[in-house]
Design an enzyme around this catalytic site. Sequence first.
Site, PDB file in Angstrom:
ATOM      1  N   GLY A  34     -91.434 -30.264   1.582  1.00 53.30           N
ATOM      2  CA  GLY A  34     -92.008 -31.006   2.701  1.00 53.30           C
ATOM      3  C   GLY A  34     -93.393 -31.499   2.357  1.00 53.30           C
TER       4      GLY A  34
ATOM      5  N   MET B  87     -81.937 -23.098  11.541  1.00 50.29           N
ATOM      6  CA  MET B  87     -82.660 -21.841  11.776  1.00 50.29           C
ATOM      7  C   MET B  87     -82.524 -21.518  13.254  1.00 50.29           C
ATOM      8  SD  MET B  87     -85.850 -22.706   9.308  1.00 50.29           S
ATOM      9  CE  MET B  87     -85.407 -24.436   9.273  1.00 50.29           C
TER      10      MET B  87
ATOM     11  N   GLY C  83     -95.714 -25.936   4.854  1.00 50.54           N
ATOM     12  CA  GLY C  83     -97.073 -25.724   4.348  1.00 50.54           C
ATOM     13  C   GLY C  83     -97.446 -24.293   4.030  1.00 50.54           C
TER      14      GLY C  83
ATOM     15  N   HIS D 275     -80.443 -27.750   7.878  1.00 54.46           N
ATOM     16  CA  HIS D 275     -80.781 -26.322   7.741  1.00 54.46           C
ATOM     17  C   HIS D 275     -80.986 -25.742   9.137  1.00 54.46           C
ATOM     18  CE1 HIS D 275     -84.066 -23.305   6.140  1.00 54.46           C
ATOM     19  NE2 HIS D 275     -82.996 -22.690   6.602  1.00 54.46           N
TER      20      HIS D 275
ATOM     21  N   GLY E  24     -89.719 -21.149   9.377  1.00 52.19           N
ATOM     22  CA  GLY E  24     -90.368 -21.476  10.651  1.00 52.19           C
ATOM     23  C   GLY E  24     -91.408 -22.584  10.553  1.00 52.19           C
ATOM     24  N   PHE E  25     -92.104 -22.656   9.426  1.00 51.64           N
ATOM     25  CA  PHE E  25     -93.183 -23.633   9.329  1.00 51.64           C
ATOM     26  C   PHE E  25     -93.285 -24.202   7.921  1.00 51.64           C
ATOM     27  CE2 PHE E  25     -94.160 -20.631  12.655  1.00 51.64           C
ATOM     28  CZ  PHE E  25     -94.530 -21.452  13.717  1.00 51.64           C
TER      29      PHE E  25
ATOM     30  N   MET F   1     -84.844 -25.784  14.346  1.00 55.16           N
ATOM     31  CA  MET F   1     -85.375 -24.478  14.784  1.00 55.16           C
ATOM     32  C   MET F   1     -85.251 -24.346  16.301  1.00 55.16           C
ATOM     33  SD  MET F   1     -88.819 -24.328  12.496  1.00 55.16           S
ATOM     34  CE  MET F   1     -88.865 -25.014  10.822  1.00 55.16           C
TER      35      MET F   1
ATOM     36  N   HIS G 212     -83.433 -33.277   3.716  1.00 54.35           N
ATOM     37  CA  HIS G 212     -83.332 -31.934   4.305  1.00 54.35           C
ATOM     38  C   HIS G 212     -83.923 -31.957   5.716  1.00 54.35           C
ATOM     39  CE1 HIS G 212     -83.348 -27.466   3.926  1.00 54.35           C
ATOM     40  NE2 HIS G 212     -84.440 -27.533   4.655  1.00 54.35           N
TER      41      HIS G 212
ATOM     42  N   ASP H 259     -84.767 -29.706   9.112  1.00 55.35           N
ATOM     43  CA  ASP H 259     -84.960 -28.344   9.614  1.00 55.35           C
ATOM     44  C   ASP H 259     -84.787 -28.281  11.127  1.00 55.35           C
ATOM     45  OD1 ASP H 259     -85.760 -26.808   7.214  1.00 55.35           O
ATOM     46  OD2 ASP H 259     -87.314 -28.357   7.118  1.00 55.35           O
TER      47      ASP H 259
ATOM     48  N   ASP I 165     -86.524 -23.293  -0.880  1.00 55.24           N
ATOM     49  CA  ASP I 165     -87.132 -23.954   0.280  1.00 55.24           C
ATOM     50  C   ASP I 165     -88.378 -23.202   0.719  1.00 55.24           C
ATOM     51  OD1 ASP I 165     -87.622 -25.391   2.565  1.00 55.24           O
ATOM     52  OD2 ASP I 165     -85.801 -24.769   3.631  1.00 55.24           O
TER      53      ASP I 165
ATOM     54  N   GLY J 260     -92.875 -23.949   0.017  1.00 55.04           N
ATOM     55  CA  GLY J 260     -93.951 -23.880  -0.969  1.00 55.04           C
ATOM     56  C   GLY J 260     -93.581 -24.456  -2.328  1.00 55.04           C
TER      57      GLY J 260
ATOM     58  N   MET K 170     -84.730 -18.930   0.844  1.00 54.15           N
ATOM     59  CA  MET K 170     -86.037 -19.175   1.471  1.00 54.15           C
ATOM     60  C   MET K 170     -87.116 -18.556   0.596  1.00 54.15           C
ATOM     61  SD  MET K 170     -85.613 -21.069   4.085  1.00 54.15           S
ATOM     62  CE  MET K 170     -87.377 -21.131   4.407  1.00 54.15           C
TER      63      MET K 170
ATOM     64  N   SER L  14     -88.126 -32.521   2.842  1.00 52.67           N
ATOM     65  CA  SER L  14     -87.919 -31.904   4.149  1.00 52.67           C
ATOM     66  C   SER L  14     -88.656 -32.731   5.197  1.00 52.67           C
ATOM     67  CB  SER L  14     -88.455 -30.474   4.134  1.00 52.67           C
ATOM     68  OG  SER L  14     -88.617 -30.039   5.463  1.00 52.67           O
TER      69      SER L  14
HETATM   70  C1  DX5 Z   1     -89.429 -23.913   6.648  1.00 55.94           C
HETATM   71  C2  DX5 Z   1     -88.462 -25.015   6.329  1.00 55.94           C
HETATM   72  C3  DX5 Z   1     -88.824 -25.842   5.160  1.00 55.94           C
HETATM   73  C4  DX5 Z   1     -90.172 -26.512   5.218  1.00 55.94           C
HETATM   74  C5  DX5 Z   1     -90.735 -26.516   3.833  1.00 55.94           C
HETATM   75  O1  DX5 Z   1     -88.864 -23.029   7.557  1.00 55.94           O
HETATM   76  O2  DX5 Z   1     -87.162 -24.501   6.094  1.00 55.94           O
HETATM   77  O3  DX5 Z   1     -87.798 -26.787   4.848  1.00 55.94           O
HETATM   78  O4  DX5 Z   1     -90.147 -27.812   5.707  1.00 55.94           O
HETATM   79  O5  DX5 Z   1     -92.014 -27.040   3.870  1.00 55.94           O
HETATM   80  P1  DX5 Z   1     -93.016 -26.962   2.636  1.00 55.94           P
HETATM   81  O6  DX5 Z   1     -92.383 -27.681   1.497  1.00 55.94           O
HETATM   82  O7  DX5 Z   1     -94.234 -27.626   3.151  1.00 55.94           O
HETATM   83  O8  DX5 Z   1     -93.233 -25.500   2.322  1.00 55.94           O
HETATM   84 ZN    ZN Z   2     -85.572 -25.923   5.414  1.00 55.79          ZN
END
Ligand code: DX5
Ligand code: ZN
Length: 220
Positions: free
Chosen positions: A200, A76, A153, A74, A150-151, A45, A41, A43, A178, A180, A145, A16
């Site tokens: 990510g 969002m 980490g 993706h 949204g974020f 937003m 991937h 993201d 997607d 963690g 998900m 990501s």
């Molecule tokens: C979150 C995104 C993810 C995000 C995953 O809303 O959709 O794609 O980048 O990041 P990690 O792998 O760090 O959880």
């Molecule tokens: Zn994503």
Amino acid sequence: MKPTLKTSSKVFVAPSLLSCDFSRVREEVGEVERGGCDILHIDIMDGHFVPNLTIGPVVVAWVRKCTKLPLDVHLMIDEPIRHLEAFRKAGADAITVHVEACQDVAKTLGEIKRLGAEVGISLRPKTPVEKIFPFLDGLDLVLVMTVEPGFGGQKFMPEMLEKVKNLRSRFKGKISVDGGIDPETAPRAIEAGANVLVAGTAIFGQRDRAKAIENLRKSR
Ligand code: DX5
Ligand code: ZN
């Protein structure tokens, strides 16, 4: 050749881009491509469907010029139907929309298909998996998900594995997880039936990206 499930039962690794260093995006993308990942991937937003803001089609078009990897976009964003054509033109190979974000889900998915992209749907952790059952027939991909969107980490939510299992019992296409995903959580997701690992932090947060990709791939 683009990887398809019809030709392989392998697990696809999809870094990501959200966690990459955007000041050197070409190098970052090159590293994961050479590192053996399968999909990129991206993201998107809008600060409305999710609290965070990221990038739009202009940047996706620049990323398209940096790589031959399939781009998995993706979205969002609210009412994504308004922007599908722009993302497809920018080079998206797969477009995933959120079931919660569309007024007319079937129409939105139909439009993705009409544009010639792989069709994906995603759902937030709080959305029951049954919400997407009516659409499974026309889908290439379901993105589960495993954190609140949204974020990057955030911590993996193990309760989401039930959704993956339930889906796998009725859907043969790609199931992505997607949020963690790391070498600890990936095997659990794969066991539940996922075959695309979006990651990510677990990739761009590591100095050796090739090794990070390999660690995810062999973690099962
Ligand atoms: C979150 C995104 C993810 C995000 C995953 O809303 O959709 O794609 O980048 O990041 P990690 O792998 O760090 O959880
Ligand atoms: Zn994503």
